[in-house]
Design a protein around this motif. Structure first.
Motif, PDB file in Angstrom:
ATOM      1  N   PRO A  29       0.688  -1.325   0.038  1.00 59.01           N
ATOM      2  CA  PRO A  29      -0.122  -0.209   0.242  1.00 59.01           C
ATOM      3  C   PRO A  29       0.811   1.260   0.011  1.00 59.01           C
ATOM      4  CG  PRO A  29      -0.052  -1.010   2.309  1.00 59.01           C
ATOM      5  CD  PRO A  29       0.740  -2.033   1.367  1.00 59.01           C
ATOM      6  N   VAL A  30       0.378   2.159  -0.847  1.00 57.79           N
ATOM      7  CA  VAL A  30       1.056   3.685  -0.855  1.00 57.79           C
ATOM      8  C   VAL A  30       0.073   4.532  -0.162  1.00 57.79           C
ATOM      9  CG1 VAL A  30       2.708   3.061  -2.694  1.00 57.79           C
ATOM     10  CG2 VAL A  30       0.558   3.773  -3.013  1.00 57.79           C
ATOM     11  N   ALA A  31       0.419   5.590   0.283  1.00 61.69           N
ATOM     12  CA  ALA A  31      -0.701   6.719   0.873  1.00 61.69           C
ATOM     13  C   ALA A  31      -1.415   7.279  -0.043  1.00 61.69           C
ATOM     14  CB  ALA A  31       0.043   7.597   1.914  1.00 61.69           C
ATOM     15  N   ASP A  32      -0.824   7.779  -1.201  1.00 61.80           N
ATOM     16  CA  ASP A  32      -1.441   8.595  -2.197  1.00 61.80           C
ATOM     17  C   ASP A  32      -0.777   8.265  -3.274  1.00 61.80           C
ATOM     18  OD1 ASP A  32       0.940  10.121  -2.212  1.00 61.80           O
ATOM     19  OD2 ASP A  32       0.195  11.577  -0.770  1.00 61.80           O
ATOM     20  N   VAL A  33      -1.289   8.949  -4.609  1.00 64.60           N
ATOM     21  CA  VAL A  33      -0.924   8.812  -6.120  1.00 64.60           C
ATOM     22  C   VAL A  33       0.768   9.019  -5.996  1.00 64.60           C
ATOM     23  CG1 VAL A  33      -0.748   9.816  -8.246  1.00 64.60           C
ATOM     24  CG2 VAL A  33      -2.895   9.475  -6.956  1.00 64.60           C
ATOM     25  N   ALA A  34       1.222  10.132  -5.234  1.00 62.18           N
ATOM     26  CA  ALA A  34       2.769  10.226  -5.350  1.00 62.18           C
ATOM     27  C   ALA A  34       3.451   9.161  -4.997  1.00 62.18           C
ATOM     28  CB  ALA A  34       2.992  11.413  -4.480  1.00 62.18           C
ATOM     29  N   GLY A  35       2.934   8.114  -4.266  1.00 58.01           N
ATOM     30  CA  GLY A  35       3.803   6.879  -4.015  1.00 58.01           C
ATOM     31  C   GLY A  35       3.687   5.915  -4.795  1.00 58.01           C
ATOM     32  N   LEU A  36       2.994   5.855  -5.893  1.00 58.11           N
ATOM     33  CA  LEU A  36       2.709   5.076  -7.200  1.00 58.11           C
ATOM     34  C   LEU A  36       4.024   5.002  -7.890  1.00 58.11           C
ATOM     35  CD1 LEU A  36      -1.027   5.497  -8.024  1.00 58.11           C
ATOM     36  CD2 LEU A  36      -0.027   3.387  -6.896  1.00 58.11           C
ATOM     37  N   PRO A  37       4.201   3.656  -8.468  1.00 59.35           N
ATOM     38  CA  PRO A  37       5.360   3.809  -9.607  1.00 59.35           C
ATOM     39  C   PRO A  37       5.050   4.647 -10.577  1.00 59.35           C
ATOM     40  CG  PRO A  37       4.565   1.720  -8.869  1.00 59.35           C
ATOM     41  CD  PRO A  37       3.603   2.522  -8.294  1.00 59.35           C
ATOM     42  N   ASP A  38       6.047   5.094 -11.059  1.00 63.95           N
ATOM     43  CA  ASP A  38       6.241   6.352 -12.195  1.00 63.95           C
ATOM     44  C   ASP A  38       5.124   6.069 -13.236  1.00 63.95           C
ATOM     45  OD1 ASP A  38       8.134   7.673 -10.878  1.00 63.95           O
ATOM     46  OD2 ASP A  38       9.545   6.991 -12.045  1.00 63.95           O
ATOM     47  N   ARG A  39       5.027   4.671 -13.790  1.00 66.17           N
ATOM     48  CA  ARG A  39       4.406   4.379 -15.018  1.00 66.17           C
ATOM     49  C   ARG A  39       2.663   4.314 -14.661  1.00 66.17           C
ATOM     50  NH1 ARG A  39       5.320  -2.124 -15.392  1.00 66.17           N
ATOM     51  NH2 ARG A  39       4.199  -2.713 -13.557  1.00 66.17           N
ATOM     52  N   TYR A  40       2.472   4.333 -13.575  1.00 69.08           N
ATOM     53  CA  TYR A  40       1.056   4.476 -13.250  1.00 69.08           C
ATOM     54  C   TYR A  40       0.747   5.661 -12.797  1.00 69.08           C
ATOM     55  CZ  TYR A  40       1.420  -0.594 -12.375  1.00 69.08           C
ATOM     56  OH  TYR A  40       1.627  -2.090 -12.478  1.00 69.08           O
ATOM     57  N   ARG A  41       1.690   6.588 -12.093  1.00 70.10           N
ATOM     58  CA  ARG A  41       1.376   7.660 -11.807  1.00 70.10           C
ATOM     59  C   ARG A  41       1.123   8.654 -13.221  1.00 70.10           C
ATOM     60  NH1 ARG A  41       5.301   8.323  -8.503  1.00 70.10           N
ATOM     61  NH2 ARG A  41       6.871   9.352 -10.016  1.00 70.10           N
ATOM     62  N   ALA A  42       2.117   8.296 -14.137  1.00 74.27           N
ATOM     63  CA  ALA A  42       1.556   8.992 -15.429  1.00 74.27           C
ATOM     64  C   ALA A  42       0.648   8.734 -16.108  1.00 74.27           C
ATOM     65  CB  ALA A  42       2.939   8.281 -16.448  1.00 74.27           C
ATOM     66  N   GLU A  43      -0.092   7.641 -15.836  1.00 76.98           N
ATOM     67  CA  GLU A  43      -1.586   7.367 -16.492  1.00 76.98           C
ATOM     68  C   GLU A  43      -2.382   8.310 -15.849  1.00 76.98           C
ATOM     69  OE1 GLU A  43      -0.957   2.620 -17.091  1.00 76.98           O
ATOM     70  OE2 GLU A  43      -2.740   3.282 -16.097  1.00 76.98           O
ATOM     71  N   ILE A  44      -2.287   8.474 -14.516  1.00 75.23           N
ATOM     72  CA  ILE A  44      -3.320   9.253 -13.616  1.00 75.23           C
ATOM     73  C   ILE A  44      -3.145  10.879 -13.975  1.00 75.23           C
ATOM     74  CG2 ILE A  44      -4.104  10.027 -11.430  1.00 75.23           C
ATOM     75  CD1 ILE A  44      -2.904   7.196 -10.616  1.00 75.23           C
ATOM     76  N   THR A  45      -1.726  11.222 -14.015  1.00 79.06           N
ATOM     77  CA  THR A  45      -1.388  12.707 -14.110  1.00 79.06           C
ATOM     78  C   THR A  45      -1.643  13.127 -15.720  1.00 79.06           C
ATOM     79  OG1 THR A  45       0.989  12.316 -14.251  1.00 79.06           O
ATOM     80  CG2 THR A  45       0.001  12.829 -12.081  1.00 79.06           C
ATOM     81  N   ASP A  46      -1.314  12.210 -16.382  1.00 80.91           N
ATOM     82  CA  ASP A  46      -1.416  12.586 -17.912  1.00 80.91           C
ATOM     83  C   ASP A  46      -1.920  11.582 -18.709  1.00 80.91           C
ATOM     84  OD1 ASP A  46      -0.903  13.946 -20.543  1.00 80.91           O
ATOM     85  OD2 ASP A  46       1.304  13.706 -20.477  1.00 80.91           O
ATOM     86  N   PRO A  47      -3.255  11.028 -18.625  1.00 81.73           N
ATOM     87  CA  PRO A  47      -3.659  10.033 -19.221  1.00 81.73           C
ATOM     88  C   PRO A  47      -3.550  10.207 -20.794  1.00 81.73           C
ATOM     89  CG  PRO A  47      -5.554  11.096 -18.363  1.00 81.73           C
ATOM     90  CD  PRO A  47      -4.033  11.682 -17.702  1.00 81.73           C
ATOM     91  N   ARG A  48      -3.806  11.614 -21.461  1.00 84.56           N
ATOM     92  CA  ARG A  48      -3.680  11.701 -22.801  1.00 84.56           C
ATOM     93  C   ARG A  48      -2.735  11.194 -23.418  1.00 84.56           C
ATOM     94  NH1 ARG A  48      -7.317  15.213 -25.485  1.00 84.56           N
ATOM     95  NH2 ARG A  48      -7.792  15.892 -23.390  1.00 84.56           N
ATOM     96  N   THR A  49      -1.401  11.177 -22.681  1.00 82.76           N
ATOM     97  CA  THR A  49      -0.073  10.824 -23.304  1.00 82.76           C
ATOM     98  C   THR A  49      -0.134   9.382 -22.898  1.00 82.76           C
ATOM     99  OG1 THR A  49       1.185  13.105 -23.102  1.00 82.76           O
ATOM    100  CG2 THR A  49       2.256  10.919 -23.142  1.00 82.76           C
ATOM    101  N   ALA A  50      -0.478   8.868 -22.021  1.00 86.70           N
ATOM    102  CA  ALA A  50      -0.317   7.365 -21.211  1.00 86.70           C
ATOM    103  C   ALA A  50      -1.067   6.609 -22.381  1.00 86.70           C
ATOM    104  CB  ALA A  50      -0.614   7.309 -20.034  1.00 86.70           C
ATOM    105  N   PHE A  51      -2.147   7.092 -22.948  1.00 85.25           N
ATOM    106  CA  PHE A  51      -3.256   6.301 -23.725  1.00 85.25           C
ATOM    107  C   PHE A  51      -3.218   6.846 -25.204  1.00 85.25           C
ATOM    108  CE2 PHE A  51      -4.695   5.369 -19.005  1.00 85.25           C
ATOM    109  CZ  PHE A  51      -4.272   4.454 -18.854  1.00 85.25           C
ATOM    110  N   ALA A  52      -2.299   7.546 -25.408  1.00 84.34           N
ATOM    111  CA  ALA A  52      -2.526   8.008 -26.881  1.00 84.34           C
ATOM    112  C   ALA A  52      -2.795   7.423 -28.031  1.00 84.34           C
ATOM    113  CB  ALA A  52      -1.079   8.964 -27.320  1.00 84.34           C
ATOM    114  N   ASP A  53      -2.315   5.928 -28.046  1.00 83.50           N
ATOM    115  CA  ASP A  53      -2.524   5.250 -29.048  1.00 83.50           C
ATOM    116  C   ASP A  53      -3.720   4.179 -28.836  1.00 83.50           C
ATOM    117  OD1 ASP A  53      -0.833   6.137 -30.457  1.00 83.50           O
ATOM    118  OD2 ASP A  53       0.862   5.150 -29.476  1.00 83.50           O
ATOM    119  N   ASP A  54      -4.434   4.328 -27.584  1.00 77.00           N
ATOM    120  CA  ASP A  54      -5.531   3.611 -27.074  1.00 77.00           C
ATOM    121  C   ASP A  54      -6.781   4.039 -27.182  1.00 77.00           C
ATOM    122  OD1 ASP A  54      -3.326   1.750 -26.449  1.00 77.00           O
ATOM    123  OD2 ASP A  54      -3.234   2.627 -24.467  1.00 77.00           O
ATOM    124  N   LEU A  55      -7.925   3.389 -27.089  1.00 75.02           N
ATOM    125  CA  LEU A  55      -9.081   3.849 -26.882  1.00 75.02           C
ATOM    126  C   LEU A  55      -9.728   3.750 -25.257  1.00 75.02           C
ATOM    127  CD1 LEU A  55     -11.966   4.590 -28.048  1.00 75.02           C
ATOM    128  CD2 LEU A  55     -12.662   2.345 -27.940  1.00 75.02           C
TER     129      LEU A  55
END
Length: 166
Positions: free
Chosen positions: A41-67
């Motif tokens: 467990p992590v306390a908040d989004v800041a404690g998540l691994p970088d790749r997961y945090r990126a999906e949350i903070t910038d989903p437009r880039t993280a899922f650029a090629d996805d629906l």
């Protein structure tokens, strides 16, 4: 189970900024709950691994090629799902999540149905996904929709890999 007509599917991006905020909240809930279930467990989004945090903070880039599908009940985002563009005849479903207050109402089934239809329309022959073995309700849902367990393509322990033809 909810009448699926009450659940609207919206494709993101292309919607209002509200959808982006709601998607970020759903993804944060998904990743924080997953880490807790894995015993990390992590306390908040800041404690998540970088790749997961990126999906949350910038989903437009993280899922650029996805629906990205977001399920709305009224103006409330209640679920999400990501489906990749086909590669070698195969799409992958990721990040299926329903807000815990709205589970058991057919939202996951509606999201999966829309994702499978999109994959077929996009030329995929198969759809694959992975799910943690302790998420037995999700596994049961996938099996009801024709997914079967297959050889793992992922080295993470306790991850179940499944696929089905489209």
């Amino acid at each position: 189970m909810t009448d699926h007509r009450e659940v609207a599917m919206v494709v993101w991006p292309g919607q209002t900024p509200l959808i982006e905020d709601c998607l970020a909240a759903l993804l944060a809930d998904y990743h924080l709950r997953t880490e807790a279930e894995k015993g990390e467990p992590v306390a908040d989004v800041a404690g998540l691994p970088d790749r997961y945090r990126a999906e949350i903070t910038d989903p437009r880039t993280a899922f650029a090629d996805d629906l990205v599908l977001v399920a709305l009940q009224g103006d409330i985002a209640v679920g999400c799902l990501v489906v990749t563009s086909p590669a070698n005849g195969q799409s992958e479903i990721k990040r299926l999540w329903t807000d815990s207050d709205f589970r058991g109402r057919g939202i996951g089934s509606a999201l999966l149905g829309a994702a499978l239809a999109h994959a077929a329309e996009s030329g995929a022959d198969r759809v694959r996904l992975s799910v943690w073995e302790w998420r037995t309700a999700a596994i049961a849902l996938y099996e009801r929709l024709g997914f079967t367990v297959t050889q793992s393509w992922d080295e993470r322990k306790r991850l179940v890999c499944m696929q089905r033809s489209v």
